[in-house]
Design an enzyme around this catalytic site. Structure first.
Site, short mmCIF file in Angstrom:
data_model
loop_
_atom_site.label_atom_id
_atom_site.label_comp_id
_atom_site.label_asym_id
_atom_site.label_seq_id
_atom_site.Cartn_x
_atom_site.Cartn_y
_atom_site.Cartn_z
N SER A 139 0.87 -1.20 0.00
CA SER A 139 0.00 0.00 0.00
C SER A 139 0.89 1.23 0.00
O SER A 139 2.03 1.18 0.49
CB SER A 139 -0.86 0.02 1.26
OG SER A 139 -1.49 1.28 1.43
N TYR A 152 -1.08 -0.60 10.56
CA TYR A 152 -1.47 -0.93 9.18
C TYR A 152 -0.34 -0.53 8.22
O TYR A 152 0.13 -1.34 7.41
CB TYR A 152 -2.78 -0.27 8.78
CG TYR A 152 -3.13 -0.56 7.33
CD1 TYR A 152 -3.46 -1.83 6.93
CD2 TYR A 152 -3.05 0.46 6.36
CE1 TYR A 152 -3.72 -2.12 5.59
CE2 TYR A 152 -3.31 0.18 5.02
CZ TYR A 152 -3.65 -1.11 4.65
OH TYR A 152 -3.89 -1.40 3.33
P1 NDP Z 1 -11.83 -5.62 0.81
O1 NDP Z 1 -12.20 -5.41 2.25
O2 NDP Z 1 -12.86 -5.37 -0.22
O3 NDP Z 1 -11.25 -7.11 0.62
C1 NDP Z 1 -10.39 -7.67 1.57
C2 NDP Z 1 -10.26 -9.15 1.31
O4 NDP Z 1 -9.33 -9.68 2.28
C3 NDP Z 1 -11.57 -9.90 1.49
O5 NDP Z 1 -11.75 -10.80 0.41
C4 NDP Z 1 -11.38 -10.66 2.79
O6 NDP Z 1 -12.00 -11.94 2.73
C5 NDP Z 1 -9.86 -10.85 2.82
N1 NDP Z 1 -9.42 -11.10 4.19
C6 NDP Z 1 -9.39 -10.24 5.25
N2 NDP Z 1 -9.02 -10.90 6.37
C7 NDP Z 1 -8.81 -12.20 6.01
C8 NDP Z 1 -8.44 -13.38 6.69
N3 NDP Z 1 -8.19 -13.38 8.03
N4 NDP Z 1 -8.33 -14.53 6.02
C9 NDP Z 1 -8.57 -14.57 4.69
N5 NDP Z 1 -8.94 -13.50 3.96
C10 NDP Z 1 -9.06 -12.33 4.63
O7 NDP Z 1 -10.57 -4.69 0.58
P2 NDP Z 1 -9.55 -4.52 -0.66
O8 NDP Z 1 -9.95 -5.33 -1.83
O9 NDP Z 1 -9.35 -3.06 -0.83
O10 NDP Z 1 -8.23 -5.09 0.01
C11 NDP Z 1 -7.37 -6.02 -0.60
C12 NDP Z 1 -5.94 -5.70 -0.19
O11 NDP Z 1 -5.60 -4.41 -0.68
C13 NDP Z 1 -5.71 -5.64 1.32
O12 NDP Z 1 -4.48 -6.26 1.61
C14 NDP Z 1 -5.63 -4.14 1.60
O13 NDP Z 1 -4.86 -3.85 2.73
C15 NDP Z 1 -4.98 -3.65 0.34
N6 NDP Z 1 -5.11 -2.25 -0.02
C16 NDP Z 1 -6.33 -1.65 -0.11
C17 NDP Z 1 -6.42 -0.32 -0.49
C18 NDP Z 1 -7.72 0.40 -0.53
O14 NDP Z 1 -7.72 1.64 -0.46
N7 NDP Z 1 -8.84 -0.28 -0.68
C19 NDP Z 1 -5.23 0.43 -0.87
C20 NDP Z 1 -4.00 -0.30 -0.75
C21 NDP Z 1 -3.95 -1.59 -0.37
P3 NDP Z 1 -12.91 -12.58 3.90
O15 NDP Z 1 -13.36 -11.45 4.79
O16 NDP Z 1 -14.04 -13.27 3.19
O17 NDP Z 1 -11.99 -13.54 4.57
C1 8X3 Z 2 -5.01 1.69 1.95
C2 8X3 Z 2 -4.54 3.02 1.50
O1 8X3 Z 2 -4.05 5.38 2.27
O2 8X3 Z 2 -6.15 4.37 2.99
O3 8X3 Z 2 -3.95 0.82 1.97
O4 8X3 Z 2 -4.07 3.69 3.98
S1 8X3 Z 2 -4.71 4.16 2.77
#
Ligand code: NDP
Ligand code: 8X3
Length: 251
Positions: A139, A152
């Site tokens: 991220s 985070y």
């Molecule tokens: P979502 O919340 O839409 O998706 C997150 C996914 O992670 C879900 O499918 C969830 O599945 C899974 N997950 C969370 N905890 C667990 C666990 N204990 N075991 C297995 N799966 C898990 O968010 P995003 O698609 O945005 O996030 C995907 C990745 O991108 C993350 O790593 C996030 O930190 C990262 N990210 C997101 C950004 C944003 O602004 N959205 C920016 C930068 C990075 P389930 O709950 O069904 O297990």
């Molecule tokens: C998620 C991006 O800027 O919200 O990884 O932390 S931010």
């Protein structure tokens, strides 16, 4: 020749679900994992028949990771691409107004889950050899600190450094490793982080965030580079977001 196969963590939502859709519609087999099995089933039923294998897997539980990978059908092996995407942020407050349990869950999911999944998956990627890749979701929060980012942001800085370390350890295998570092993206991320589903809508108003499909397109780009190309890291922001200037505190 084996069919191309991608193993996705966090395929029940956001980036993971969009990536599963894009790859399955482009002829790749998809292994979709996550905790919410009903969502995995719906995804499998929506996509072309026979292209998706689903497995319940909790990134905080090493045994469930091992079981999911052991249970892969032969037809979905070897694996061409590991998309280490599953993860979360919990809480927005600065120290010390944080919940230590939230910090523990972020470390167990974003760091230990990624370590355990990678460790178990490497033999299946090695079996593919040149052309295989690991794409780890970091991220911009791992590069640019902000109040309330705390564990985070630090967990995502780990993802970038661990990606580089993996590249060194995997030297000679042909396996590529990328740290994919998105900025503000509209998924379910903010709802999970704040516990407020409404905020997940209002937070992005007027900001034209990255969408999960944009990240899926980037994963496609990374996974389909020629075998001799490794993109070490890629940082993506929406045009509406700019890298923060270090803050000055005046008297
Ligand atoms: P979502 O919340 O839409 O998706 C997150 C996914 O992670 C879900 O499918 C969830 O599945 C899974 N997950 C969370 N905890 C667990 C666990 N204990 N075991 C297995 N799966 C898990 O968010 P995003 O698609 O945005 O996030 C995907 C990745 O991108 C993350 O790593 C996030 O930190 C990262 N990210 C997101 C950004 C944003 O602004 N959205 C920016 C930068 C990075 P389930 O709950 O069904 O297990
Ligand atoms: C998620 C991006 O800027 O919200 O990884 O932390 S931010």
């Amino acid at each position: 020749m084996h069919k191309k196969t991608i193993f996705i963590t966090g395929a029940t939502s956001g980036f993971g679900a969009a990536t599963a859709r894009l790859f399955a519609h482009n002829g790749w087999q998809v292994i979709a994992t996550g905790r919410r099995v009903e969502r995995l089933e719906a995804l499998r039923d929506e996509l072309p028949a026979g292209m998706v294998h689903i497995a319940a897997m909790d990134l905080t539980d090493r045994d469930s990771i091992i079981a999911a990978i052991k249970g892969l059908p032969d037809a979905f092996k070897p694996v061409t691409c590991l998309f280490n995407n599953g993860g979360l942020a919990l809480g927005t407050k600065p120290m010390p107004d944080i919940k230590v349990d939230d910090w523990r869950v972020m470390v167990e999911t974003n760091i230990m889950g990624l370590i355990h999944t990678s460790q178990e998956m490497i033999p299946l990627l090695k079996a593919t050899g040149p052309g295989a890749s690991i794409i780890n979701v970091g991220s911009i929060a791992g590069r640019f600190a902000y109040p309330g980012g705390n564990v985070y942001g630090a967990s995502k800085a780990f993802v970038r450094q661990f990606s580089y370390e993996m590249r060194c350890d995997l030297e000679g295998t042909g396996i590529r490793v990328t740290s994919l570092e998105p900025g503000m993206a509209k998924s379910e991320f903010t709802a999970v982080r704040t516990g407020d589903a409404k905020l997940n809508e209002t937070f992005y108003e007027g900001a034209e965030p990255i969408l999960p499909e944009d990240i899926a397109n980037t994963v496609w780009f990374l996974a389909t580079q020629p075998d001799h190309i490794n993109i070490n890291s890629i940082e993506i922001m929406p045009v509406s977001q700019v890298p923060a200037v270090p803050k000055i505190l005046r008297k």
